[in-house]
Design an enzyme around this catalytic site. Structure first.
Site, mmCIF file in Angstrom:
data_model
loop_
_atom_site.group_PDB
_atom_site.id
_atom_site.type_symbol
_atom_site.label_atom_id
_atom_site.label_comp_id
_atom_site.label_asym_id
_atom_site.label_seq_id
_atom_site.Cartn_x
_atom_site.Cartn_y
_atom_site.Cartn_z
ATOM 1 N N GLU A 224 14.832 -29.232 -11.331
ATOM 2 C CA GLU A 224 16.052 -30.331 -10.862
ATOM 3 C C GLU A 224 16.820 -29.559 -10.028
ATOM 4 O O GLU A 224 17.206 -30.288 -9.033
ATOM 5 C CB GLU A 224 16.630 -30.904 -12.218
ATOM 6 C CG GLU A 224 17.470 -31.924 -11.597
ATOM 7 C CD GLU A 224 18.266 -32.841 -12.952
ATOM 8 O OE1 GLU A 224 17.681 -32.854 -14.061
ATOM 9 O OE2 GLU A 224 19.233 -33.431 -12.746
ATOM 10 N N ARG A 302 26.690 -34.829 -21.008
ATOM 11 C CA ARG A 302 25.654 -35.518 -21.808
ATOM 12 C C ARG A 302 25.649 -35.032 -23.266
ATOM 13 O O ARG A 302 25.616 -35.861 -24.293
ATOM 14 C CB ARG A 302 24.172 -35.421 -21.277
ATOM 15 C CG ARG A 302 23.233 -36.415 -21.735
ATOM 16 C CD ARG A 302 21.855 -36.434 -21.305
ATOM 17 N NE ARG A 302 21.683 -37.149 -20.124
ATOM 18 C CZ ARG A 302 21.592 -38.524 -20.292
ATOM 19 N NH1 ARG A 302 21.033 -39.014 -21.278
ATOM 20 N NH2 ARG A 302 21.334 -39.298 -19.214
ATOM 21 N N GLU A 705 12.246 -37.969 -21.951
ATOM 22 C CA GLU A 705 13.197 -36.715 -22.964
ATOM 23 C C GLU A 705 13.391 -37.324 -24.334
ATOM 24 O O GLU A 705 13.253 -36.278 -24.998
ATOM 25 C CB GLU A 705 14.812 -36.588 -22.245
ATOM 26 C CG GLU A 705 14.471 -36.321 -20.999
ATOM 27 C CD GLU A 705 15.628 -36.307 -20.111
ATOM 28 O OE1 GLU A 705 16.366 -37.248 -19.795
ATOM 29 O OE2 GLU A 705 16.325 -35.252 -20.081
#
Ligand code: LUZ
Ligand code: MOS
Length: 752
Positions: A224, A302, A705
């Site tokens: 990423e 997160r 995920e």
């Protein structure tokens, strides 16, 4: 996925290192720091430059633009110049006729370093004030007064280790000079990040940089942000030397110098009522960010979002601290901080249940979030499936029976003990930075009736291309064989968001549907004209045949397309999609950041050999909320793969670093991932019924995920087995729970 699978298993699928190279292609090798923290006093390249096959050695002085690759925070140089802050930090790029020549030359470079203090522990970094950014706090309710009303308060510490991505294809890039700039074939999840960073480093416009991605041999978040450096390095060399340059990391270098899942060290305090209701929860996460920010701030955030997993808790305070250490910058990894946050609350619940003399399931079940609750950051738990998935597993997998079997096994056996744990999950879908939740698609219908689709989605083995083909075929109502998904390319699709956050299919599939619908509307007008019908709304296409008011006509797809072309109808469309109604207020840390949540419940049963410390995961039974699945097999594959990866993180994958910041477990003989022998004997996945999701792709839910977190159950199942062998066992929450740890804590040593 027939097409892809056949090509993969027959070796026909191409990855960056397989692409036919152009004449004059050179190879790059990164010369990197072998010190975790030091001042560079001098570097002597003279002997290296004399080596056979060496074309050039690029350093800071060769950068025409900025020596900067940081994304969220601009804190990371492409080439270290004055200090190095982790082992693996690039210092120079050796360009040679072959990688072997370059590697030999690297050994001839002489650097004089002056050692600086090395920090690898996040709490030590915190003590020394080494932070990536100021701490961030999410809170709700009134934590300070809530403690007074609790019947039981439990405090403790939780450690979770890092994790190596171990994508099959290592980091790779191939840069080719073009007339106006550079074209890069990169193994990246984020083509636009590579494009922006290249344009900054080369000092040229974004339109001079084209990124093309065919497919990735796995990524799991490791590409990423961390595919960028290699792409930019190869581009820098190709741009300067006017020759194509390939840069592929060896497995050992890839393991040694790239970032991993963040290790966390956390403190928690949980307060409950006698009946198991959680009144208050306080947690502090010390995130081991490594030397530079990379995606750490977003990952930490997160963790805060997922600090309460699927539970509704009225008083919460969660603090995230991103600590700067002398390790390679840690990065995105499937779950993106969510798993780390969820492991802490599950540990807190486990500890509390032991103090209360009840099983963890009582507390878990009691606190599951319902539709009328909100997550502690303000988002309503619309359509919550936590209780539905829990009750479905309880019923279908016979919770009481499993627990009875485990108990009677343990009553009858001394050396072998079974353990059982339930792991309910909730995972928020959307990039938490709202602006990233956008995508576009470009659909062409060619005159022979075949279709080419371009989107921002990157295929990395997760099956996103097949899902896009499926929704396009569905929208047009034509055969899937007519549709091809093209490479992900920044000249066809601009300003792409990373294929990440489990959103690839949702965002890009929805954009593709809109593009198909635009073309379909025009095709219906064409059909109406051809059939002498006034109202084109009454035209439909089913299985490539044109219908009028539900009745067959003699017009078929191929002829319709030809007619459309001859009557000068636009057979292409570019379309845009942005997730509706999401926002987050970063002053108050409140809002509606997620399009929706994914839920599910897993039951894990293990057997521990308490003499040897080894264990076997016997069975994992899962009820998972797929929404209305788009593709059973792909989704099932994602659940099984994520589960294995989650179990690996929890049990056997152990990163060992020396005090000097050196990775000791940098090969597959010292870093163990789950193999065919260590995955569960039985994995059963049931599709939760009655789950709707109007925010997904054709009512489906994101799959990448969420199922990783089912693996967390394996930790507690093993711990429970150990506890029944040794009731006085001091409970510890420190994953991975390797056989070594099991053995040591079952013998005399205590681990905390
Ligand atoms: N990447 C990102 C992610 O930039 N933002 C996110 O929220 C996210 N979540 C999961 C995985 N990657
Ligand atoms: Mo990610 S952890 O690249 O979705």
């Amino acid at each position: 996925m027939k097409r892809d699978i056949e090509n993969h298993v027959t070796g026909r699928s191409n990855f960056v290192d397989d692409f036919p190279t152009m004449e004059g292609t050179l190879e790059g090798y990164v010369f990197y720091s072998e010190k975790a923290h030091a001042t560079i006093l001098s570097i002597d390249y003279s002997n290296a430059l004399k080596c056979v096959g060496i074309i050039d050695i690029l350093t800071v002085k060769d950068i025409p633009g900025q020596n900067q690759i940081g994304g969220i925070i601009q804190d990371e140089k492409l080439f270290a110049d004055d200090v190095v802050e982790f082992i693996g930090e690039p210092i120079a790029l050796i360009v040679a006729e072959s990688k072997d020549f370059a590697k030999k030359a690297a050994a001839k470079i002489v650097v004089q370093f002056e050692d600086l203090p090395i920090v690898t522990d996040p709490r030590e970094a915190f003590e020394k004030g080494l932070l990536i950014k100021p701490p961030q706090i999410f809170s709700n309710g009134d934590i300070d007064t809530a403690w007074i009303n609790c019947d039981l308060i439990v405090e403790g510490k939780v450690e979770s280790g890092g994790q190596e991505h171990l994508y099959l294809e290592t980091q790779a890039s191939y840069a080719v000079p073009t007339e106006s700039g550079i074209k890069i074939y990169s193994s990246t999840q984020s083509p636009t990040v590579v494009q922006i960073t290249t344009s900054n480093v080369l000092g040229i416009s974004m339109h001079q940089v084209e990124i093309d991605v065919l497919r990735l041999g796995g990524a799991f978040g490791g590409k990423e942000d961390q595919a960028t450096a290699w792409a930019v390095l190869s581009a820098l060399a190709a741009y300067k030397l006017k020759q194509p340059v390939k840069l592929v990391l060896s497995r050992m270098d890839d393991m040694k110098i790239t970032g991993k899942r963040h290790p966390y060290s956390s403190d928690y305090k949980i307060g409950l009522l006698k009946d198991g209701k959680i009144l208050a929860y306080e947690v502090t996460f010390y995130q081991n960010a490594g030397a530079f920010a990379d995606l750490s701030p977003a990952i930490l955030e997160r963790s805060l979002f997922h600090a309460t997993n699927c539970y509704s808790i009225p008083n919460v305070k969660a603090t995230g601290i991103s600590c700067k250490t002398n390790l390679p910058p840690n990065t995105a990894f499937r779950g993106f901080g969510g798993p780390q946050g969820m492991f802490v609350i599950e540990s807190a619940i486990h500890k509390a249940s032991n103090e209360m003399g009840i099983s963890a399931e009582v507390i878990q079940r009691k606190n599951l979030i319902t539709e009328s609750d909100s997550y502690y950051y303000g988002q309503k738990a619309d359509n919550a499936q936590a209780i539905n998935s829990w009750e479905t597993s309880e019923k279908n997998f016979k919770l009481d029976k499993i627990k009875k079997e485990v108990k009677s096994f343990n009553d009858e056996n001394d050396r072998f003990k079974k353990g059982f744990a339930v792991m309910p999950i909730s995972f928020g879908i959307s990039f938490t930075n709202s602006f990233l939740n956008q995508a576009s698609a470009l659909v062409h219908v060619y005159t022979d009736g075949s279709v080419g689709v371009s989107t921002a989605a990157v295929e990395m083995g997760q099956g996103v291309n097949e899902k896009i083909i499926k929704v396009c075929a569905h929208t047009f109502s034509i055969d899937k064989g007519r549709i091809k998904v093209e490479t992900t390319n920044t000249t066809r699709i601009a300003n792409t968001s990373a294929t990440a956050a489990s959103t690839g299919a949702d965002l890009n599939g929805n954009a593709a549907i809109i593009a198909c619908k635009n073309i379909l509307k025009r095709l219906k007008s064409t059909a109406a004209q051809k059939l002498n019908i006034i109202d084109s709304e009454k035209i439909s296409i089913e299985n490539e045949r044109i219908y009028y008011e539900g009745k067959e006509t003699d017009l078929y797809w191929n002829e319709l397309i030809k007619t459309a072309y001859l009557s000068r109808t636009n057979l292409s469309s570019h379309a845009y999609y942005a997730t509706p109604d999401i926002y987050f207020d970063r002053e108050k840390n409140m809002g509606n950041p997620f399009a929706y949540h994914v839920y599910g419940t897993s039951f894990t049963t293990t057997t521990v050999d308490c003499l040897l410390g080894t264990y076997k995961i016997n069975s994992v039974k899962i009820v998972h909320d797929f929404g209305k699945t788009l593709h059973n097999l792909i989704d099932l594959g994602q659940v099984e793969g994520a589960l294995a990866q989650g179990i690996g993180w929890m049990t056997i994958e152990e990163l060992v670093q020396s005090e000097k910041g050196e990775l000791k477990s940098n090969t597959l003989s010292t870093y163990k991932i789950p193999d065919i022998y260590s995955v569960p004997d039985e994995v059963k996945v049931e599709f939760l019924e009655n789950s709707e999701n109007r925010f997904g792709l054709l009512n489906s839910k994101a799959i990448g995920e969420p199922p990783l977190m089912y693996g967390i159950g394996s930790y507690f199942a093993i711990l429970n087995a150990m506890k029944s062998y040794k009731p006085e066992l001091e409970l510890f929450y420190n994953c991975p729970i390797t056989p070594e740890k099991v053995l040591l804590s079952l013998s005399s040593k205590s681990l905390t």
